[in-house]
Design a protein around this motif. Structure first.
Motif, short mmCIF file in Angstrom:
data_model
loop_
_atom_site.label_atom_id
_atom_site.label_comp_id
_atom_site.label_asym_id
_atom_site.label_seq_id
_atom_site.Cartn_x
_atom_site.Cartn_y
_atom_site.Cartn_z
N HIS A 157 0.90 -1.18 0.17
CA HIS A 157 -0.03 0.23 0.38
C HIS A 157 1.16 1.39 -0.30
N VAL A 158 2.49 0.78 0.83
CA VAL A 158 2.96 2.33 1.06
C VAL A 158 3.72 3.07 -0.63
N GLU A 159 3.87 1.83 -1.31
CA GLU A 159 4.49 1.03 -2.57
C GLU A 159 3.43 2.40 -3.84
N ALA A 160 2.28 1.94 -3.00
CA ALA A 160 1.30 2.79 -4.38
C ALA A 160 0.93 3.69 -4.11
N ILE A 161 1.38 3.80 -3.07
CA ILE A 161 1.40 5.80 -2.57
C ILE A 161 1.92 6.41 -2.95
N LYS A 162 3.53 5.72 -2.98
CA LYS A 162 4.91 6.23 -4.20
C LYS A 162 4.38 6.61 -4.78
N LYS A 163 4.06 5.39 -5.20
CA LYS A 163 3.66 6.05 -7.41
C LYS A 163 2.80 6.77 -7.58
N TYR A 164 1.49 6.28 -6.98
CA TYR A 164 0.58 7.32 -7.79
C TYR A 164 -0.21 8.26 -6.23
N GLY A 165 -0.03 8.55 -5.19
CA GLY A 165 -0.26 9.11 -4.80
C GLY A 165 -1.70 8.81 -3.90
N ARG A 166 -2.12 10.39 -3.00
CA ARG A 166 -3.03 9.84 -2.09
C ARG A 166 -4.03 10.54 -3.07
N SER A 167 -5.28 9.03 -2.41
CA SER A 167 -6.44 9.11 -3.46
C SER A 167 -7.51 9.74 -2.15
N ASP A 168 -8.45 10.47 -2.62
CA ASP A 168 -9.43 11.22 -1.87
C ASP A 168 -10.01 10.08 -1.07
N GLU A 169 -9.75 9.04 -0.61
CA GLU A 169 -10.09 8.11 0.00
C GLU A 169 -8.58 7.26 1.73
N HIS A 170 -7.26 8.71 1.19
CA HIS A 170 -6.65 8.41 2.51
C HIS A 170 -6.56 9.53 2.92
N ARG A 171 -5.91 9.41 4.23
CA ARG A 171 -6.22 10.29 5.44
C ARG A 171 -4.75 11.31 5.69
N VAL A 172 -4.71 12.17 4.95
CA VAL A 172 -4.20 12.54 4.69
C VAL A 172 -2.28 13.53 6.17
N THR A 173 -3.26 13.77 6.81
CA THR A 173 -2.94 13.93 8.35
C THR A 173 -2.67 12.66 8.82
N PHE A 174 -2.84 11.03 8.10
CA PHE A 174 -1.64 10.50 8.91
C PHE A 174 -0.20 10.05 8.24
N ARG A 175 0.50 10.62 8.35
CA ARG A 175 1.88 11.31 8.12
C ARG A 175 2.68 9.83 8.03
#
Length: 192
Positions: A157-175
């Motif tokens: 999941h972290v690798e997918a975020i590295k590749k695609y960024g966060r979606s609108d289902e991601h919690r942006v305040t969770f660093r």
């Protein structure tokens, strides 16, 4: 009267909603346990039984709400909604965990989800409801495989975020430490 068990699912993931459920028995249900100790298949079987044999209420708080108000505030609001909705069906409320979130009429007990059947039922309602939601949105967000990890911070999941960024289902305040994000103002928690 009777006891309303309350539990949550999704406090720690980096994507998806928080799900909080309350359950009051109408009829006894066998084979209940902490949702984390049960197989997915068993949880789903019990989910239907619980809905048929309990008064219940399930509350969702979106990733956006969690980012805006914080996880504790979202939990407290959800618990209050459950208590207000089910107050005529029981005379006691018991939450799994170590805090009553400043709510005077809410009792709490660590590991209640494994020892108190009403809390076990709430645990299953919260977990299965949240998992179903993550499975339903997975096709819209194929690159993240939400149906596999349900929004938790797995390596993939972290690798997918590295590749695609966060979606609108991601919690942006969770660093995420894995992304070089530092804990700052308004940040809920630091993972990895």
């Amino acid at each position: 009267m009777s006891l309303c068990g309350i539990d949550e699912a999704g406090r720690g993931p980096i994507a998806g909603p928080l799900s909080v459920a309350g359950a009051i028995f109408i009829n006894e249900i066998e084979e209940l346990d902490d949702s984390k100790k049960l197989s997915e298949k068993k949880r789903e079987e019990l989910f239907d039984k619980i809905k048929e044999n309990c008064h219940y209420h399930i509350v969702f708080k979106s990733a956006k709400e969690i980012d805006e108000r914080g996880i504790s505030a979202c939990l407290k609001e959800s618990i209050k909604e459950i208590m207000e909705t089910l107050k005529d069906k029981c005379d006691e409320f018991l939450m799994d965990g170590n805090t009553s979130f400043g709510i005077d009429t809410l009792q709490h007990l660590i590991k209640a989800d494994a020892t108190i059947k009403e809390v076990s039922a709430a645990s299953i309602l919260a977990k299965v409801s949240r998992d179903k939601y993550m499975n339903e949105i997975a096709p819209k967000y194929k690159e993240y495989d939400f149906d596999k990890h349900k929004g938790y911070g797995t390596k993939a999941h972290v690798e997918a975020i590295k590749k695609y960024g966060r979606s609108d289902e991601h919690r942006v305040t969770f660093r995420l430490k894995a992304l070089g994000e530092e804990k700052g103002s308004g940040v809920q928690k630091s993972l990895f």
